[in-house]
Design an enzyme around this catalytic site. Structure first.
Site, PDB file in Angstrom:
ATOM      1  N   GLY A   1       0.841  -1.198   0.000  1.00  0.00           N
ATOM      2  CA  GLY A   1       0.000   0.000   0.000  1.00  0.00           C
ATOM      3  C   GLY A   1       0.869   1.238   0.000  1.00  0.00           C
ATOM      4  O   GLY A   1       2.065   1.161   0.276  1.00  0.00           O
TER       5      GLY A   1
ATOM      6  N   CYS B   1       5.300  -6.237   1.475  1.00  0.00           N
ATOM      7  CA  CYS B   1       5.694  -4.827   1.388  1.00  0.00           C
ATOM      8  C   CYS B   1       5.086  -4.020   2.550  1.00  0.00           C
ATOM      9  O   CYS B   1       5.461  -4.234   3.688  1.00  0.00           O
ATOM     10  CB  CYS B   1       5.311  -4.263   0.013  1.00  0.00           C
ATOM     11  SG  CYS B   1       6.191  -2.741  -0.340  1.00  0.00           S
ATOM     12  N   TYR B   2       4.116  -3.142   2.287  1.00  0.00           N
ATOM     13  CA  TYR B   2       3.530  -2.402   3.416  1.00  0.00           C
ATOM     14  C   TYR B   2       2.962  -3.386   4.439  1.00  0.00           C
ATOM     15  O   TYR B   2       3.035  -3.141   5.651  1.00  0.00           O
ATOM     16  CB  TYR B   2       2.415  -1.460   2.927  1.00  0.00           C
ATOM     17  CG  TYR B   2       1.772  -0.714   4.080  1.00  0.00           C
ATOM     18  CD1 TYR B   2       2.359   0.433   4.596  1.00  0.00           C
ATOM     19  CD2 TYR B   2       0.605  -1.191   4.689  1.00  0.00           C
ATOM     20  CE1 TYR B   2       1.803   1.100   5.682  1.00  0.00           C
ATOM     21  CE2 TYR B   2       0.042  -0.537   5.764  1.00  0.00           C
ATOM     22  CZ  TYR B   2       0.639   0.609   6.259  1.00  0.00           C
ATOM     23  OH  TYR B   2       0.100   1.259   7.337  1.00  0.00           O
TER      24      TYR B   2
ATOM     25  N   HIS C   1       7.539  -8.063  -3.922  1.00  0.00           N
ATOM     26  CA  HIS C   1       6.173  -8.395  -4.366  1.00  0.00           C
ATOM     27  C   HIS C   1       6.126  -9.748  -5.077  1.00  0.00           C
ATOM     28  O   HIS C   1       6.426  -9.817  -6.276  1.00  0.00           O
ATOM     29  CB  HIS C   1       5.663  -7.302  -5.306  1.00  0.00           C
ATOM     30  CG  HIS C   1       5.372  -6.027  -4.598  1.00  0.00           C
ATOM     31  ND1 HIS C   1       4.136  -5.738  -4.058  1.00  0.00           N
ATOM     32  CD2 HIS C   1       6.169  -4.967  -4.298  1.00  0.00           C
ATOM     33  CE1 HIS C   1       4.169  -4.554  -3.473  1.00  0.00           C
ATOM     34  NE2 HIS C   1       5.392  -4.066  -3.604  1.00  0.00           N
TER      35      HIS C   1
ATOM     36  N   GLU D   1       3.597 -11.261  -6.050  1.00  0.00           N
ATOM     37  CA  GLU D   1       2.434 -11.343  -6.943  1.00  0.00           C
ATOM     38  C   GLU D   1       2.714 -10.859  -8.361  1.00  0.00           C
ATOM     39  O   GLU D   1       1.935 -11.118  -9.268  1.00  0.00           O
ATOM     40  CB  GLU D   1       1.244 -10.573  -6.345  1.00  0.00           C
ATOM     41  CG  GLU D   1       1.380  -9.058  -6.290  1.00  0.00           C
ATOM     42  CD  GLU D   1       2.155  -8.524  -5.080  1.00  0.00           C
ATOM     43  OE1 GLU D   1       2.955  -9.294  -4.510  1.00  0.00           O
ATOM     44  OE2 GLU D   1       1.990  -7.346  -4.727  1.00  0.00           O
TER      45      GLU D   1
ATOM     46  N   ASP E   1     -20.570 -13.496 -19.703  1.00  0.00           N
ATOM     47  CA  ASP E   1     -21.003 -13.402 -18.305  1.00  0.00           C
ATOM     48  C   ASP E   1     -22.483 -13.760 -18.145  1.00  0.00           C
ATOM     49  O   ASP E   1     -22.845 -14.590 -17.314  1.00  0.00           O
ATOM     50  CB  ASP E   1     -20.764 -11.986 -17.755  1.00  0.00           C
ATOM     51  CG  ASP E   1     -19.331 -11.528 -17.944  1.00  0.00           C
ATOM     52  OD1 ASP E   1     -18.467 -12.395 -18.139  1.00  0.00           O
ATOM     53  OD2 ASP E   1     -19.087 -10.308 -17.907  1.00  0.00           O
TER      54      ASP E   1
ATOM     55  N   LYS F   1     -12.706 -12.466 -14.786  1.00  0.00           N
ATOM     56  CA  LYS F   1     -13.183 -12.810 -16.128  1.00  0.00           C
ATOM     57  C   LYS F   1     -12.633 -14.156 -16.634  1.00  0.00           C
ATOM     58  O   LYS F   1     -13.365 -14.958 -17.210  1.00  0.00           O
ATOM     59  CB  LYS F   1     -12.766 -11.702 -17.099  1.00  0.00           C
ATOM     60  CG  LYS F   1     -13.349 -11.819 -18.479  1.00  0.00           C
ATOM     61  CD  LYS F   1     -14.704 -11.189 -18.515  1.00  0.00           C
ATOM     62  CE  LYS F   1     -15.266 -11.126 -19.906  1.00  0.00           C
ATOM     63  NZ  LYS F   1     -16.551 -10.406 -19.898  1.00  0.00           N
TER      64      LYS F   1
END
Ligand code: XMP
Length: 554
Positions: free
Chosen positions: A96, A123-124, A210, A212, A268, A410
């Site tokens: 963040g 991280c944060y 990170h 991710e 969808d 999605k």
């Protein structure tokens, strides 16, 4: 995405305005009420991602899902009940923009720290963990941003299972953990961080980098190790289990009630309709409003698929005349959007009334819309506008909502669509705007100009598929410009329309780049359009990225 990916134009402008004015507070209050239709929560492993507003928070959630572990992104200040509801086996704290010492710095909920469950701070998230557990964080003398190499000093930490002793990571931080909290030790170092990772010898872990993002090698493995080796998740959240649990949950919720669902032609709404149909069969009625603004062959395909093949009760409304009537003489793109949205709602409501008493409306809201609508992060007004135009029908419709895709991304919806045996063209259909071809016929929309555009667009589709590029492209389509140019055909001078071809690559439509498709495919595409589509004598290829352009021309 309310009536799925395509029909949400109605609220595009209103929502954009509300957002800019800073008071867009749509679905939060309805959050809990809608959850039950999304599967039994007790049977599957879940983790909670506590969101501190990182631009990468959604990415963390996606990475977790890739390991077949269910997760939700939960704002750091959400009520405790939201955390309890998903019964997480562990927590991931996102990065963040804040600094732990700032006034009003977001903190880890005490209930998370007291839970005794594994926590991975990123991280944060790591800095907050260090700070709240008694360590010290301070601004780094050198901001660390970009690639770095970490050396693992605690290979016994489960998060590093089967990883090499050093690997490349992505750093993006200004603060660092200066003093570790009691009982923690540094588990990895980098040139700038003596604690690029910290570990308490048990289930509490911090990573300064990170995992991710794709730039971190072994990022997915790090997250997988945390989920499986630290939290004990088994990865039992699969497409098959989702389908089974969702159908069961819809059945429970609907009971003997009646449900309507608007079909748009997109994936969808199609997936929603099939899930609901499998759950309650005849109690579902689908409404397909053909606005006359779809691509060549699409209305037929919707009817064939849902009525003929799937045997659903389908109300097919051919409303092309009323849409085109209202669009006559209109050239302003925003006005076109408003008209198409308005008209859709009017016709949909009228058809729904004809059906008598209806209890539920099933719609294809997706998780990114939910996150955008409920998060407290620092997303810019512009980014909100982009995703918010899909948020839906007016709220005063007299139905309860069923939103089985509310927690899916999605690509997960496409997987479910494939598992439900929906046709490829529906599962992989490119995003298509709610106002349809009305914003691709630049200027006034007439039946004749729509016909010209449809013919050119069908050739673009043909050639894109023939070149095997359809799935690689985010969107590809033709635009009919209001420009006429001189040409020569045989011995005759022509004065015809210019068609523009747009093909873009993108991850999420927020940014996009024009696709570097091979010249060999552009050549037949252009010559076929000029030869086969009457009144078109020139084709141009759009080489504008977004920003500064947009994907659509209007
Ligand atoms: P732009 O043109 O803004 O488009 O770069 C980004 C994505 O949104 C789609 N789009 C719309 N979708 N209603 C929609 O449902 C709209 O009014 C609308 N305008 C653009 C566009 O096709 C692209 O996927």
């Amino acid at each position: 995405m309310s009536l799925s990916d395509d029909l949400e134009v109605g609220t595009y402008l209103e929502v954009a305005e509300a957002t800019e004015a800073g008071h867009d507070e749509r679905p939060d209050s309805r959050f809990e009420a809608r959850r039950p239709a999304n599967g039994s929560e007790a049977t599957r492993d879940a983790v909670a991602v506590i969101d501190f507003g990182s631009q990468y928070s959604q990415l963390i959630a996606r990475r977790v899902r890739e390991h077949h572990v269910y997760c939700e992104l939960i704002p750091h200040d959400a009520p405790r009940a939201r955390l309890d509801a998903i019964q997480p086996r562990g927590f991931i704290l996102s990065g963040g923009p804040a600094s732990v010492y700032a006034e009003d710095a977001p903190l880890i909920p005490q209930s998370v720290l007291d839970s005794g469950k594994p926590i991975l701070g990123i991280c944060y998230g790591m800095q907050a963990l260090a700070y709240q557990l008694g360590g010290e964080v301070e601004p780094s003398s050198r901001r660390e941003y970009g690639p770095a190499v970490v050396h693992v000093s605690e290979p016994a930490a489960a998060i590093f299972h089967d990883l090499p002793g050093e690997f490349g990571v992505w750093m993006s931080h200004g603060d660092v953990v200066r003093r570790l909290p009691p009982n923690f030790r540094s588990a990895a170092i980098s040139d700038n961080s003596p604690a690029a990772a910290m570990w308490n010898g048990n289930g509490l872990i911090g990573l300064q980098f990170h995992p991710e993002v794709v730039h971190t090698s072994y990022g997915s493995q790090l997250i997988g190790n945390f989920l499986k080796d630290v939290c004990g998740c088994t990865g039992n959240w699969t497409t098959a289990s989702f389908v089974e649990e969702t159908i069961e949950a819809i059945r429970r919720e609907v009971g003997s009630g009646r449900v309507i669902c608007a079909l748009s032609g997109g994936v969808d709404s199609a997936v929603v309709a099939v899930l609901v149909h499998r759950a309650i069969g005849e109690q579902l009625t689908c409404i397909f409003v053909d606005n006359g603004l779809l691509r060549a062959g699409e209305p037929r395909r919707v009817v064939d698929t849902f009525e003929q093949h799937l045997g659903m009760h389908l109300v097919h409304v051919d409303a092309a005349d009323s849409f085109l009537g209202r669009l006559a003489g209109v050239t302003d793109p925003e006005e076109k959007r408003r008209i198409v949205g308005d008209e859709f709602i009017r016709i949909f409501a009228q058809e729904a009334r004809k059906l008598g008493h209806i209890d539920f409306l099933a719609q294809g809201t997706l998780y990114p819309d939910v996150i955008e609508s409920t998060s407290h992060d620092t997303a810019s007004a512009a980014s909100r506008i982009k995703t918010h135009h899909n948020v839906g029908l007016p709220e005063n419709l007299p139905f309860r909502l069923i939103e089985p895709l509310r927690y899916l991304f999605k690509d997960e919806v496409r997987e479910v669509g494939a598992a439900l045996n929906l046709p490829e063209e529906i599962v992989w259909r490119h995003p298509f705007p709610g106002p349809g071809l009305s914003i691709r016929v630049l200027g006034e929309v007439t039946e004749a100009r729509l016909e010209t555009l449809r013919a050119a667009d069908a050739i673009v589709m043909d050639e894109v598929r023939a070149a095997g590029l359809y799935r690689q492209l985010w969107q590809s389509f033709a635009v009919l410009t209001p420009v006429r140019t001189v040409g020569v055909m045989g011995d005759f001078r022509t004065y015809g329309n210019v068609v523009a071809v747009r093909m873009v690559s993108s991850q999420d439509a927020m940014t996009a780049d024009w696709a570097r498709v091979p010249y060999e495919m552009l050549r037949p595409l252009s010559s076929r359009i000029v030869n086969e589509v009457p009144d078109v004598n020139r084709v141009v290829y759009d080489i504008t990225s977004k920003p500064p352009g947009t994907i659509e021309w209007e």
